[in-house]
Write a protein that holds these residues in place. Structure first.
Motif, short mmCIF file in Angstrom:
data_model
loop_
_atom_site.label_atom_id
_atom_site.label_comp_id
_atom_site.label_asym_id
_atom_site.label_seq_id
_atom_site.Cartn_x
_atom_site.Cartn_y
_atom_site.Cartn_z
N ASP A 56 33.76 70.62 -16.38
CA ASP A 56 33.74 71.58 -15.29
C ASP A 56 32.58 71.23 -14.37
O ASP A 56 31.42 71.41 -14.72
CB ASP A 56 33.58 72.99 -15.86
N ALA A 57 32.88 70.73 -13.18
CA ALA A 57 31.84 70.28 -12.25
C ALA A 57 31.03 71.43 -11.70
O ALA A 57 29.90 71.23 -11.26
CB ALA A 57 32.46 69.47 -11.11
N THR A 58 31.55 72.64 -11.73
CA THR A 58 30.81 73.78 -11.19
C THR A 58 29.73 74.25 -12.14
O THR A 58 28.72 74.81 -11.72
CB THR A 58 31.74 74.96 -10.87
N ASN A 59 29.92 74.05 -13.43
CA ASN A 59 28.92 74.43 -14.42
C ASN A 59 28.87 73.36 -15.49
O ASN A 59 29.60 73.40 -16.47
CB ASN A 59 29.24 75.79 -15.05
N CYS A 60 28.01 72.40 -15.28
CA CYS A 60 27.92 71.26 -16.19
C CYS A 60 26.58 71.30 -16.93
O CYS A 60 25.82 70.34 -16.93
CB CYS A 60 28.07 69.97 -15.39
N SER A 61 26.30 72.42 -17.56
CA SER A 61 25.05 72.58 -18.29
C SER A 61 25.07 71.68 -19.54
O SER A 61 26.12 71.22 -19.98
CB SER A 61 24.86 74.03 -18.71
N THR A 62 23.90 71.47 -20.11
CA THR A 62 23.81 70.65 -21.31
C THR A 62 24.61 71.27 -22.45
O THR A 62 25.23 70.55 -23.23
CB THR A 62 22.35 70.46 -21.74
N GLU A 63 24.62 72.60 -22.50
CA GLU A 63 25.38 73.28 -23.55
C GLU A 63 26.88 73.01 -23.41
O GLU A 63 27.57 72.74 -24.39
CB GLU A 63 25.11 74.78 -23.50
N LYS A 64 27.38 73.05 -22.18
CA LYS A 64 28.81 72.79 -21.95
C LYS A 64 29.16 71.33 -22.26
O LYS A 64 30.22 71.05 -22.82
CB LYS A 64 29.19 73.14 -20.52
N ILE A 65 28.28 70.40 -21.88
CA ILE A 65 28.52 68.98 -22.18
C ILE A 65 28.53 68.77 -23.69
O ILE A 65 29.40 68.10 -24.25
CB ILE A 65 27.47 68.08 -21.50
N TYR A 66 27.55 69.38 -24.38
CA TYR A 66 27.48 69.26 -25.83
C TYR A 66 28.74 69.81 -26.49
O TYR A 66 29.32 69.19 -27.38
CB TYR A 66 26.24 69.98 -26.37
N ASN A 67 29.18 71.00 -26.05
CA ASN A 67 30.38 71.61 -26.65
C ASN A 67 31.63 70.77 -26.40
O ASN A 67 32.48 70.64 -27.28
CB ASN A 67 30.57 73.03 -26.14
N ALA A 68 31.74 70.18 -25.22
CA ALA A 68 32.89 69.31 -24.93
C ALA A 68 32.87 68.10 -25.85
O ALA A 68 33.92 67.69 -26.39
CB ALA A 68 32.85 68.87 -23.47
N PHE A 69 31.69 67.53 -26.06
CA PHE A 69 31.56 66.39 -26.96
C PHE A 69 31.86 66.80 -28.40
O PHE A 69 32.57 66.11 -29.13
CB PHE A 69 30.16 65.79 -26.85
N LYS A 70 31.35 67.94 -28.81
CA LYS A 70 31.57 68.44 -30.17
C LYS A 70 33.06 68.67 -30.42
O LYS A 70 33.59 68.31 -31.46
CB LYS A 70 30.79 69.74 -30.36
N ASN A 71 33.75 69.25 -29.43
CA ASN A 71 35.20 69.48 -29.57
C ASN A 71 35.96 68.17 -29.69
O ASN A 71 37.01 68.11 -30.34
CB ASN A 71 35.73 70.31 -28.40
N CYS A 72 35.46 67.14 -29.06
CA CYS A 72 36.08 65.81 -29.16
C CYS A 72 35.97 65.28 -30.59
O CYS A 72 36.86 64.60 -31.07
CB CYS A 72 35.39 64.87 -28.16
N LEU A 73 34.88 65.63 -31.28
CA LEU A 73 34.63 65.09 -32.62
C LEU A 73 35.20 65.95 -33.75
O LEU A 73 35.27 65.47 -34.88
CB LEU A 73 33.13 64.92 -32.84
N VAL A 74 35.58 67.18 -33.48
CA VAL A 74 36.02 68.09 -34.56
C VAL A 74 37.08 67.46 -35.46
O VAL A 74 36.97 67.50 -36.68
CB VAL A 74 36.49 69.45 -33.98
N PRO A 75 38.12 66.81 -34.92
CA PRO A 75 39.12 66.23 -35.83
C PRO A 75 38.56 65.06 -36.63
O PRO A 75 39.14 64.65 -37.62
CB PRO A 75 40.23 65.72 -34.89
N LYS A 76 37.43 64.52 -36.23
CA LYS A 76 36.84 63.38 -36.93
C LYS A 76 35.52 63.77 -37.56
O LYS A 76 34.58 62.99 -37.61
CB LYS A 76 36.59 62.25 -35.93
N ASP A 77 35.37 65.01 -37.99
CA ASP A 77 34.11 65.55 -38.49
C ASP A 77 33.49 64.63 -39.55
O ASP A 77 34.14 64.28 -40.53
CB ASP A 77 34.32 66.95 -39.06
N VAL A 78 32.24 64.26 -39.31
CA VAL A 78 31.51 63.42 -40.24
C VAL A 78 30.15 64.08 -40.47
O VAL A 78 29.26 64.01 -39.63
CB VAL A 78 31.31 61.99 -39.66
N PRO A 79 29.96 64.75 -41.60
CA PRO A 79 28.72 65.48 -41.85
C PRO A 79 27.48 64.58 -41.91
O PRO A 79 26.38 65.03 -41.67
CB PRO A 79 28.95 66.17 -43.20
N SER A 80 27.66 63.31 -42.20
CA SER A 80 26.50 62.42 -42.33
C SER A 80 26.15 61.72 -41.02
O SER A 80 25.41 60.74 -41.01
CB SER A 80 26.78 61.37 -43.41
#
Length: 148
Positions: A56-80
């Motif tokens: 979202d270019a209107t609100n590209c806070s670090t929290e939103k970037i982090y959450n977008a990245f985290k959602n990308c990794l959820v199906p590939k969750d690697v605790p280590s």
């Protein structure tokens, strides 16, 4: 948009992820997630696009970037997983913060000298003459540049 062909390998083998975010010419913000891993079938290091995430270019806070990245990794969750930040960017941040503690006088002096010399062909010529007179290697005065 997911591209990687065999993401099941990522659950069982070590891999690294490279992430960068950018704005294109149409003002869309994207985050590109690349994955690098050793392919068990070809026994070669592979780098593939894991996902291209529209932000979202209107609100590209670090929290939103982090959450977008985290959602990308959820199906590939690697605790280590281990987070290693970009060394160049981290070094630039440290240097920038350290420079904020230095007095501005020397920086302004160096900037003024550079501007004074580069702003005139005559002064550049005089600098060259001085260097030749003192048998010094001929050098130009570079402009002071901040780090990214």
């Amino acid at each position: 948009m997911k591209i990687i062909n065999d993401h099941n390998n990522l659950r069982h083998f070590p891999f690294s992820i490279l992430v960068d975010e950018s704005t294109d010419t149409t003002d869309h913000k994207f985050m590109c997630a690349l994955v690098r891993y050793m392919s068990p079938t070809t026994v070669r290091v592979r780098t593939e696009l894991l996902e291209l995430i529209l932000l979202d270019a209107t609100n590209c806070s670090t929290e939103k970037i982090y959450n977008a990245f985290k959602n990308c990794l959820v199906p590939k969750d690697v605790p280590s997983a281990i987070l290693i930040r970009c060394l160049c960017h981290s070094s630039a941040l440290v240097a920038g913060k350290a420079c904020e503690k230095l007095p501005r006088g020397p920086e302004q002096l160096l900037s003024s000298i550079s501007t004074y010399c580069s702003g005139s062909a005559k002064r550049c010529s005089q600098l060259t003459e001085m260097q030749e007179y003192f048998h010094m290697e001929r050098k130009k005065i570079l402009k002071l540049a901040s780090t990214r």
